[in-house]
Design a protein around this motif. Structure first.
Motif, PDB file in Angstrom:
ATOM      1  N   VAL A 135      32.115  30.116  46.478  1.00 15.20           N
ATOM      2  CA  VAL A 135      33.241  30.268  47.413  1.00 15.20           C
ATOM      3  C   VAL A 135      32.719  30.265  48.840  1.00 15.20           C
ATOM      4  O   VAL A 135      31.650  30.819  49.128  1.00 15.20           O
ATOM      5  CB  VAL A 135      34.010  31.578  47.120  1.00 15.20           C
ATOM      6  N   LEU A 136      33.478  29.628  49.715  1.00 13.87           N
ATOM      7  CA  LEU A 136      33.139  29.577  51.143  1.00 13.87           C
ATOM      8  C   LEU A 136      34.097  30.473  51.923  1.00 13.87           C
ATOM      9  O   LEU A 136      35.316  30.383  51.760  1.00 13.87           O
ATOM     10  CB  LEU A 136      33.239  28.142  51.665  1.00 13.87           C
ATOM     11  N   VAL A 137      33.539  31.328  52.759  1.00 14.03           N
ATOM     12  CA  VAL A 137      34.338  32.176  53.655  1.00 14.03           C
ATOM     13  C   VAL A 137      34.136  31.666  55.077  1.00 14.03           C
ATOM     14  O   VAL A 137      33.001  31.631  55.573  1.00 14.03           O
ATOM     15  CB  VAL A 137      33.904  33.655  53.547  1.00 14.03           C
ATOM     16  N   LYS A 138      35.216  31.234  55.716  1.00 14.66           N
ATOM     17  CA  LYS A 138      35.151  30.753  57.107  1.00 14.66           C
ATOM     18  C   LYS A 138      35.498  31.900  58.045  1.00 14.66           C
ATOM     19  O   LYS A 138      36.524  32.568  57.881  1.00 14.66           O
ATOM     20  CB  LYS A 138      36.119  29.582  57.305  1.00 14.66           C
ATOM     21  N   ILE A 149      30.163  32.138  55.459  1.00 14.74           N
ATOM     22  CA  ILE A 149      29.438  32.934  54.473  1.00 14.74           C
ATOM     23  C   ILE A 149      29.705  32.285  53.123  1.00 14.74           C
ATOM     24  O   ILE A 149      30.859  31.983  52.786  1.00 14.74           O
ATOM     25  CB  ILE A 149      29.907  34.407  54.450  1.00 14.74           C
ATOM     26  N   VAL A 150      28.646  32.045  52.367  1.00 15.20           N
ATOM     27  CA  VAL A 150      28.796  31.469  51.033  1.00 15.20           C
ATOM     28  C   VAL A 150      28.633  32.596  50.017  1.00 15.20           C
ATOM     29  O   VAL A 150      27.727  33.418  50.137  1.00 15.20           O
ATOM     30  CB  VAL A 150      27.759  30.357  50.788  1.00 15.20           C
ATOM     31  N   VAL A 151      29.537  32.637  49.033  1.00 17.38           N
ATOM     32  CA  VAL A 151      29.576  33.755  48.087  1.00 17.38           C
ATOM     33  C   VAL A 151      29.350  33.250  46.668  1.00 17.38           C
ATOM     34  O   VAL A 151      29.861  32.191  46.281  1.00 17.38           O
ATOM     35  CB  VAL A 151      30.922  34.505  48.168  1.00 17.38           C
ATOM     36  N   SER A 152      28.569  33.995  45.904  1.00 15.33           N
ATOM     37  CA  SER A 152      28.376  33.747  44.484  1.00 15.33           C
ATOM     38  C   SER A 152      28.612  35.059  43.741  1.00 15.33           C
ATOM     39  O   SER A 152      29.008  36.062  44.344  1.00 15.33           O
ATOM     40  CB  SER A 152      26.964  33.202  44.223  1.00 15.33           C
ATOM     41  N   ALA A 153      28.385  35.056  42.425  1.00 16.69           N
ATOM     42  CA  ALA A 153      28.647  36.259  41.637  1.00 16.69           C
ATOM     43  C   ALA A 153      27.556  36.458  40.597  1.00 16.69           C
ATOM     44  O   ALA A 153      27.196  35.515  39.891  1.00 16.69           O
ATOM     45  CB  ALA A 153      30.005  36.158  40.950  1.00 16.69           C
ATOM     46  N   ASP A 198      39.523  31.770  56.561  1.00 23.12           N
ATOM     47  CA  ASP A 198      39.897  31.126  55.302  1.00 23.12           C
ATOM     48  C   ASP A 198      38.888  31.480  54.217  1.00 23.12           C
ATOM     49  O   ASP A 198      37.727  31.794  54.499  1.00 23.12           O
ATOM     50  CB  ASP A 198      39.953  29.605  55.471  1.00 23.12           C
ATOM     51  N   THR A 199      39.359  31.429  52.978  1.00 19.63           N
ATOM     52  CA  THR A 199      38.503  31.602  51.799  1.00 19.63           C
ATOM     53  C   THR A 199      38.852  30.491  50.828  1.00 19.63           C
ATOM     54  O   THR A 199      40.010  30.364  50.426  1.00 19.63           O
ATOM     55  CB  THR A 199      38.741  32.973  51.138  1.00 19.63           C
ATOM     56  N   PHE A 202      42.263  27.794  44.239  1.00 23.91           N
ATOM     57  CA  PHE A 202      41.974  28.889  43.327  1.00 23.91           C
ATOM     58  C   PHE A 202      43.014  28.867  42.211  1.00 23.91           C
ATOM     59  O   PHE A 202      44.197  28.627  42.452  1.00 23.91           O
ATOM     60  CB  PHE A 202      42.037  30.235  44.047  1.00 23.91           C
ATOM     61  N   SER A 203      42.585  29.152  40.979  1.00 24.54           N
ATOM     62  CA  SER A 203      43.499  29.076  39.839  1.00 24.54           C
ATOM     63  C   SER A 203      43.361  30.318  38.973  1.00 24.54           C
ATOM     64  O   SER A 203      42.405  30.436  38.195  1.00 24.54           O
ATOM     65  CB  SER A 203      43.208  27.827  38.996  1.00 24.54           C
TER      66      SER A 203
END
Length: 676
Positions: free
Chosen positions: A42-45, A86-90, A185-186, A574-575
């Motif tokens: 996921v990208l967080v702007k 910011i790039v997000v992973s889990a 934005d996300t 997103f789904s």
């Protein structure tokens, strides 16, 4: 997060996508989740005025364990601390715990789908490999789910923001930061390799079968269910299309296309075949709509089992991000959250929403009156001049009215969204259901009011047939232009040159380019289009046998055009996992029921019955009484058909009973241990 693909998504490797720069990712709180490869999800702007201090605080919050008020995810700053992304992973444990909380089913070691349990995770297949265990859409949704669930555990100030901005206890952090421009934005990130493979299997070439599992893997179950229904419905159009082509030559419907407004009773006496075709198509439409919806429910249940969404958890969810109210204690869950009185919501609906919806329905009636006025004027003009030049004008009122209704529908959808937001529903499902209900009421009235008025008040079958033909042809042309041509031109000549992506560009720039694409508008308009189609076919197709043929031709291109749009023209959406089409399935079933009433009363307009009434061989009372009896008999037949076709295959019913039995056994064991 363990990942079965190379983290470099094309082009020159950057510190975001190479193991040698792993220190740039926040450390995982659980040692078992450590991996040498991290998948950007996921990208967080961030806003342009966000300072590095705020960005560092946000990255720390994302990586903080849940017990300390964080999201327990992994974050990467992009190029450096001053960048705007910011790039997000889990990590694996966060994903697995969310799977249990959402109630998703996964493949057990015995090959059956079972509700996932974190404590029993080692017995589920691929539970140590997140790419094989979860779809890409599920992994990305879980990241959003965790970010949206971030709440302030106490009053705190965000570093780098003005002194007067404070996060209050239980504030929704992600929403609050978005309201002040920290988070712009996300969005979920595309995987170019997977997207390319999906595109080849989906809309390139001459494939007739939809790659539904691949669609579910990449775009999630809501998109997969839509395309599955579109595919199922399109091929279900073959029987009525063949029936229409068979009926057309023997009924000579084309002979009734005279635009002179000739009434049904004026049809020639020897038109026996016309009556037979009329009745056959009416009864066939009723039976077809019933069987199609019952068979779809069985297919939907099978897909839901296969995709692990058949047993989604019903839980007391946190309020949706847009929910507003005074902070208090929820009397059911005991959590501190915004509270909004039900009576106040009801008052808003009664005093604001209902009158505004009524106003738009009044505009529909006004448009219908203008249509009839224009129809009368054009008919008179054609009668006076009687030339080839005036004949095309006969369709002008219908075309103009169709354009008017489409424009009104667009404006109304915006108004409905604002009204539903103003009503302030606590749960996302309630918000979506009320929004959908508003749009469905207007859509039914907007698209079908004129047809019902022509059929049952004016009783003008030639005009009804002409109107239906205009709707089918013009609406499909307008939809193809607005849904495909215009977005393609915008992407080709406006958006693409701005992105101007090169193979050697840093991966961070490629991520930013995805954020420059327009957001996916959702499937609302697509479902509305299918619902209107279904209505035309099930309610009125007996007066225009080519209805199914035109819809079949349209949908064969619709499948590919919709696939092209979601793959190429918009951001990846997103789904959230879903088990079926939701309220849309109910809407289709309601239309299927209304089709019984509509077709029965259209039978009353059949030429032979009208001729018998005109000659006095049958009274109007007998005709109406016969229509009521036939209507009730056909409703009974419809109910019997629905009862004979189970909503779920027998093997799925047994599987659900097994789940219920295991759940009871687990509760019994827990009670026994507690009593000891």
């Amino acid at each position: 997060s363990e990942n079965g693909e190379e983290p470099n998504q094309g082009g020159k490797q950057s510190k975001l996508s190479t193991a040698s720069f792993l220190p740039s990712w926040t450390k995982v709180s659980c040692p078992c989740c450590a991996s040498d490869r991290v998948e950007p999800l996921v990208l967080v702007k961030l806003g342009v005025k966000v300072v590095p201090e705020t960005k560092r605080w946000l990255i720390k919050l994302i990586g903080t364990p849940k017990k300390d008020g964080g999201a327990d995810l992994m974050a990467h700053p992009g190029e450096d601390a001053t960048g705007d992304i910011i790039v997000v992973s889990a990590p694996r444990c966060t994903l697995q715990r969310a799977v249990e909380e959402l109630g998703l089913c996964k493949m057990y070691c015995n090959g059956d789908m079972e509700a996932f349990s974190y404590s029993d995770r080692d017995n589920f297949k691929n539970s140590d490999n997140m790419e094989g265990f979860l779809t890409l859409a599920e992994r990305q949704y879980i990241v959003k789910y965790e970010l949206d669930g971030l709440r302030a555990q106490k009053d705190l100030r965000v570093p780098g923001l003005p002194e007067n901005f404070t996060l209050k206890k239980r504030d929704i952090i992600w929403q609050k930061l978005g309201s002040v421009g920290v988070i712009v934005d996300t969005l979920p990130l595309h995987n170019p390799n997977k997207l390319k493979d999906l595109s080849k299997a989906w809309y390139f070439g001459n494939q007739l079968v939809q790659p539904l599992d691949e669609i579910n893997e990449y775009f999630g179950s809501p998109v997969a269910f839509y395309f599955s229904f579109l595919d199922f419905y399109t091929w279900s159009l073959l029987p009525p299309a063949m029936m229409g082509l068979f009926i057309l030559p023997i009924t000579n419907f084309a002979g009734d296309m005279s635009p002179a407004g000739s009434q049904v009773g004026e049809i020639q006496e020897d038109s026996g075949f016309v009556i037979s075709g009329h009745m056959i198509l009416a009864v066939f439409s009723m039976l077809w709509s019933t069987v199609v919806m019952e068979m779809w429910k069985r297919r939907s249940a099978s897909l839901s089992y296969r995709w692990g969404t058949l047993n989604l958890a019903e839980r007391f969810a946190e309020p949706r991000p847009g929910y507003r109210g005074e902070l208090g204690t929820n009397p059911v869950t005991g959590r501190v959250e915004p509270l909004f009185p039900d009576w106040q919501r009801g008052l808003r609906m009664a005093l604001v929403s209902v009158p505004v919806v009524g106003l738009f329905l009044g505009l529909v009636v006004l448009g219908m009156m203008c249509f009839y006025w224009g129809e009368a004027r054009v008919q008179k003009l054609h009668t006076d001049w009687d030339s080839l030049l005036t004949r095309p004008l006969l369709y002008a009122p219908s075309v103009l009215h169709i354009v008017y209704t489409n424009m009104l529908a667009t404006v109304y959808k915006t108004a409905a969204e604002s009204l539903t937001e103003y009503e302030n529903h606590r749960e996302e499902s309630a918000h979506q259901n009320h929004l959908t209900a508003k749009v469905l009421v207007f859509t039914f009235f907007n698209y079908f009011a004129v047809l019902f008025h022509i059929a049952f008040f004016k009783r003008d079958v030639p005009l009804l047939r002409k109107r239906l033909a205009s709707l089918l042809i013009v609406s499909q042309l307008v939809n193809q232009v607005t849904e495909v041509v215009i977005p393609y031109l915008v992407d080709r000549f406006i958006s693409s040159p701005k992105r101007n992506e090169k193979e050697e560009d840093p991966v961070e720039d490629k991520f930013r380019n995805q954020g420059n694409m327009p957001p996916f508008p959702g499937l609302f308009a697509e479902y509305i289009e299918l619902l209107v189609q279904f209505g035309y076919l099930s309610l009125f197709s007996c007066v225009f046998p080519l209805t199914a043929v035109l819809l079949l031709l349209n949908n064969l291109t619709e499948i590919r055009s919709d696939a092209y749009k979601i793959c190429k023209l918009f951001r990846k959406p997103f789904s959230p996992p879903v088990g079926d089409m939701g309220v849309w399935q109910i809407a289709f079933e309601v239309l299927s029921f209304v089709s019984v009433v509509s077709n029965c009363w259209l039978l009353v307009l059949s030429p032979r019955l009208q001729e018998k009434c005109r000659r006095g061989e049958m009274s109007s009372t007998d005709l109406l009484l016969g229509a009521v009896i036939v209507e009730h008999l056909l409703i009974l037949v419809k109910v019997i058909i629905a009862a004979l076709i189970p909503d779920e295959p027998n093997w799925i019913r047994k599987k659900k009973e097994q789940w219920e039995y295991k759940s009871m056994q687990a509760l019994r064991q827990q009670s026994t241990l507690t009593s000891r």
